[in-house]
Write an enzyme that holds these catalytic residues in place. Structure first.
Site, PDB file in Angstrom:
ATOM      1  N   GLY A  80       0.895  -1.177   0.058  1.00  0.00           N
ATOM      2  CA  GLY A  80       0.057  -0.028   0.229  1.00  0.00           C
ATOM      3  C   GLY A  80       0.851   1.369   0.045  1.00  0.00           C
ATOM      4  O   GLY A  80       2.010   1.322  -0.384  1.00  0.00           O
ATOM      5  N   ASP A 100      -4.485  -7.907  -7.881  1.00  0.00           N
ATOM      6  CA  ASP A 100      -4.550  -7.738  -6.546  1.00  0.00           C
ATOM      7  C   ASP A 100      -3.096  -6.577  -6.244  1.00  0.00           C
ATOM      8  O   ASP A 100      -2.106  -6.994  -6.607  1.00  0.00           O
ATOM      9  CB  ASP A 100      -4.222  -8.932  -6.202  1.00  0.00           C
ATOM     10  CG  ASP A 100      -5.454  -9.883  -6.234  1.00  0.00           C
ATOM     11  OD1 ASP A 100      -6.478  -9.277  -6.064  1.00  0.00           O
ATOM     12  OD2 ASP A 100      -5.035 -11.168  -6.504  1.00  0.00           O
ATOM     13  N   LEU A 101      -3.552  -5.304  -5.646  1.00  0.00           N
ATOM     14  CA  LEU A 101      -2.775  -4.478  -5.556  1.00  0.00           C
ATOM     15  C   LEU A 101      -1.533  -4.970  -4.730  1.00  0.00           C
ATOM     16  O   LEU A 101      -1.577  -5.540  -3.643  1.00  0.00           O
ATOM     17  CB  LEU A 101      -3.377  -3.216  -4.608  1.00  0.00           C
ATOM     18  CG  LEU A 101      -2.530  -1.959  -4.710  1.00  0.00           C
ATOM     19  CD1 LEU A 101      -2.352  -1.424  -5.913  1.00  0.00           C
ATOM     20  CD2 LEU A 101      -3.308  -1.151  -3.802  1.00  0.00           C
ATOM     21  N   ASP A 102      -0.314  -4.608  -5.457  1.00  0.00           N
ATOM     22  CA  ASP A 102       0.943  -4.962  -4.700  1.00  0.00           C
ATOM     23  C   ASP A 102       1.038  -6.554  -4.264  1.00  0.00           C
ATOM     24  O   ASP A 102       1.751  -6.987  -3.488  1.00  0.00           O
ATOM     25  CB  ASP A 102       1.315  -4.215  -3.238  1.00  0.00           C
ATOM     26  CG  ASP A 102       1.335  -2.581  -3.678  1.00  0.00           C
ATOM     27  OD1 ASP A 102       1.532  -2.475  -4.831  1.00  0.00           O
ATOM     28  OD2 ASP A 102       0.967  -2.039  -2.641  1.00  0.00           O
ATOM     29  N   ALA A 103       0.405  -7.398  -5.072  1.00  0.00           N
ATOM     30  CA  ALA A 103       0.597  -8.686  -4.916  1.00  0.00           C
ATOM     31  C   ALA A 103       0.685  -9.691  -5.910  1.00  0.00           C
ATOM     32  O   ALA A 103       0.544 -10.654  -6.014  1.00  0.00           O
ATOM     33  CB  ALA A 103      -0.972  -9.218  -4.011  1.00  0.00           C
TER      34      ALA A 103
END
Lengths: 286, 286, 286, 286
Positions: C203, C228-231
């Site tokens: 994040g 999927d954010l930052d994943a």
């Protein structure tokens, strides 16, 4: 892991068809390759390979693989090769002087069964660690060495190594220089830990030299012992940052941690047949 | 940060009362210490210190601090000291040959105002990067060097550095050896980047030597230039792991990343008055 | 290096005979394997491979290799594969916001021809770096983004990427979250740099979080962007030690150096066809 | 080193004159400062300091220093401080479960006198390592723990720690969560090793999570135990690079080496009075 596997370490001049020939040899005889890794040295065009395969349904009996591989594949490519088996338990001799850190670390890994090895004999030029050997019920031989007695002492050591069928000699901060004759008995089977990031500060007192020079990194190097002092094929090396705040005692303390780790790493690589040594350099398979 | 501060870099033989005297000097004159760091070298018992304080209410005018400190404190302890101010903008000259990685990296940091510096002049023994200097509107001087013209060329360079009131010379992979005479004009003011983890592989072609030796780490070293080639006080060094899989081109590629970082780190330390150089070693304050 | 080579990236369920089949396919058609590397994931028993061979005497024309390999080898093992050629010059789009460090670093590598790429377009949600794009004569598009205009803005961006036949999108500290729709246009072709060692501090504001938590390491992570954010699959990551002495500004300064290096490393791996992305993880060939 | 020294660890709100007051207190009473290190946290403006001085000619008797310092200096600045002496030999309790690597490493350092400590008691929820404790003639207590018996078991443990006058509790991979009550008996005196680079993969099974996520670094974190699980002040942490080739067993093997090193490093820092813990973060003096 009770999988039973064979490992081939191969090197030869590069030539088209090597991988194809080796992988066919395995596949055609019902072997399943677990890992295959190869490398070609860019200047000499020399080829290196490590291949491991499952022996479960392998058509060639283990004691015949060497002969069959030699006849069917190796000769064609002028390969030099070593065949190993993953369930072989190597016999490791420890040489130690007065520093305990590498010695204790190796014994801890042995005791916890981190490594599948036997330690049939410990040899030291001091009597200091006899009590430790006794704790592990490992025969301990105190063989003092002076210039005058060196030849005789080494003869005794070689005899012990042979009696105990030793496969690997580990110099765990053993503070004696081995003669060429001794080394020739165990080519690429003697691992030493040098307390610097070679080739920097080769020879004695590397921490003192590093302190004097004001370097910002201190390290350690594990290498096979050859007749050229501190110049054998490097297996593993690592450094840690240091600052002016680290006094000489701190350099040594930091260095000891690195020595322990690097020597253990090199032993693990050797035990897992991951090293090919060629012309004073190593190929380290992953 | 528009705080206005003074920084003292001090060294002298160790003696009781130094910290107390310096901190009293500051406190009694209404200065507030922001950071104080000291070090005593263990063998020579030599004392080093960096202290930075807020000048806001400081009773002594900035242009008198040097005199007052000298009279009231420094003389008593036979200190050598340098006084700097955090709002001073140093003038940095870049020397470059044909490799661009350090050169571009420094210019990027300059352009983005990561560093508070002026770059009044760029000097090169090749004409290759003139267009880059023009892009930044920085005067560029192409000064070719041969054995025969070296003295003359260096005279020209020194004249340029003096004209441009240069405080720091950065050799951003400048492939010429400076003469002792040149170096003496800028003691502890010339930073070089050497493409090995010194003292390993000093001299030319370190990557070639590293490849040949089969080391498992390659690195870079930033140091002040002294008359002993590649033997000046080390400011920063770093290594990266490499394997047999890295060919010579890969070593160079990996090394360039390290060179860029290490040289930038050394320049940053110098610009922030965090380095005390003493007898071929450095104290790096944090 | 004017050697002309082909590279196959393959994955499929593990099965005996894959290496043998692939290497025979190459050898029987007069190709010489330069490197072959394979990997079997231990839990799913999924097989991965990268093989590169010299095309000089290869019997199958380059534009037919895909079809022949598919028919003769891939189908049998249910392989998914990608065929690439070493002389292909990928077209890379740069997205940037207001931080220059990664952006300048990439442009420096481009300018020095460290990477063989074209940069046909630079896109930014700010106008700040237009002058930089102009310096390199690269078309620059300022596309501001608000919640309300996001869909429209992304549509414009995708159109630009398609017009410019972009193969790889690099988010060089681009401070906007891409929609799933955008991402689906470029699966495993968008590389982002996150300023923490993921999964720690995912994040926004990772340095602030790291400072607050008092960690002793700060780092950066380059990954493929997924919905999927930052994943997304991690390509490269690295950390550097920090201490309490490093304030927030220092963490950021240190972090920027790491971001630059890690992003460049990830781009290099992608450009050299060394990454296989599978189920949110990567296999990185050496 | 038979120098006899005192060490003060101080923290308080920042204020002009602290360094000056402390250094005068020492100097005026004939103490010679060996090292002085301070730190001001940038947001809270909280001041931290460690100062060590030679007691040889110190005018205040050791058992009076605390009172004098409190009266003459500490009160004025609202300091909290701890006074320690370098010849104090701390008593360390080891807690262990079934993993031996940290446990053996600590005992090796103890046996080789690398650390000046006593180990008066070893506590385990298993009986596995009784024979090791016996080897070192250290009392061993097997205290099994179930949900039902936890309170009772901890009461017994606390009683043992008190009987043995324990100064530091080391959880050498002790696989039980301590209750807040237990922790409150030993604030900043319980060091735990967590097998991840916190805050990544807090909780159980970090290697499994790291493998699943496909990270390229695995590490370990030593921290003081607080009532928030795995969230106490971090003392030391370190990571090592890993690749897809490292299976789960390899991650664990690599991790164990890091755990050993990081825990030992944290213990060393604690034993040398180099840690100030404040609001869930640490200041680590050098």
């Amino acid at each position: 892991m009770d999988q039973h596997t064979a490992i081939l370490l191969i090197h030869c001049p590069d030539h088209p068809g090597i991988i194809s020939s080796v992988s066919e040899f395995i596949f055609n005889n019902n072997g399943n390759i677990i890992t295959l890794e190869q490398h070609v040295e860019e200047f000499e065009k020399h080829f290196f390979m490590r291949v491991e395969w499952d022996l479960e349904n392998f058509a060639i009996p283990s004691d015949k693989i060497k002969e069959f591989f030699n006849t069917l594949v190796a000769k064609k490519f002028k390969m030099e090769f070593t065949l190993c088996f993953n369930d072989f338990v190597p016999r490791v001799a420890l040489f130690v002087s007065k520093y305990s850190h590498c010695f204790f670390d190796i014994l801890s890994r042995y005791e916890s069964k981190e490594w599948k090895i036997e330690i049939p004999v410990i040899i030291s030029n001091h009597d200091k660690f006899r009590y430790v050997a006794e704790r592990y019920k490992i025969p301990f031989h105190h063989i003092p060495i002076t210039k005058a007695t060196k030849a005789e002492a080494e003869a005794k050591e070689i005899q012990l190594l042979q009696e105990h069928k030793v496969d690997l000699v580990v110099l765990a901060r053993y503070m004696q220089i081995l003669t060429t004759d001794f080394i020739n008995h165990y080519p690429n089977q003697i691992i030493n830990i040098h307390h610097s990031s070679l080739p920097a500060f080769a020879g004695a007192k590397p921490y003192e030299s590093a302190y004097k020079r004001g370097v910002k990194l201190v390290g350690a190097t594990a290498h096979y012992v050859t007749e050229d002092l501190d110049a054998g094929p490097i297996i593993a090396q690592e450094v840690r940052p240091v600052t002016h705040r680290e006094g000489l005692a701190d350099l040594k303390r930091t260095g000891k941690n690195t020595e322990k780790f690097v020597l253990a790493q090199a032993i693990w690589l050797h035990l897992n047949h991951k090293i090919l040594s060629y012309k004073n350099k190593t190929v380290i398979f992953s």
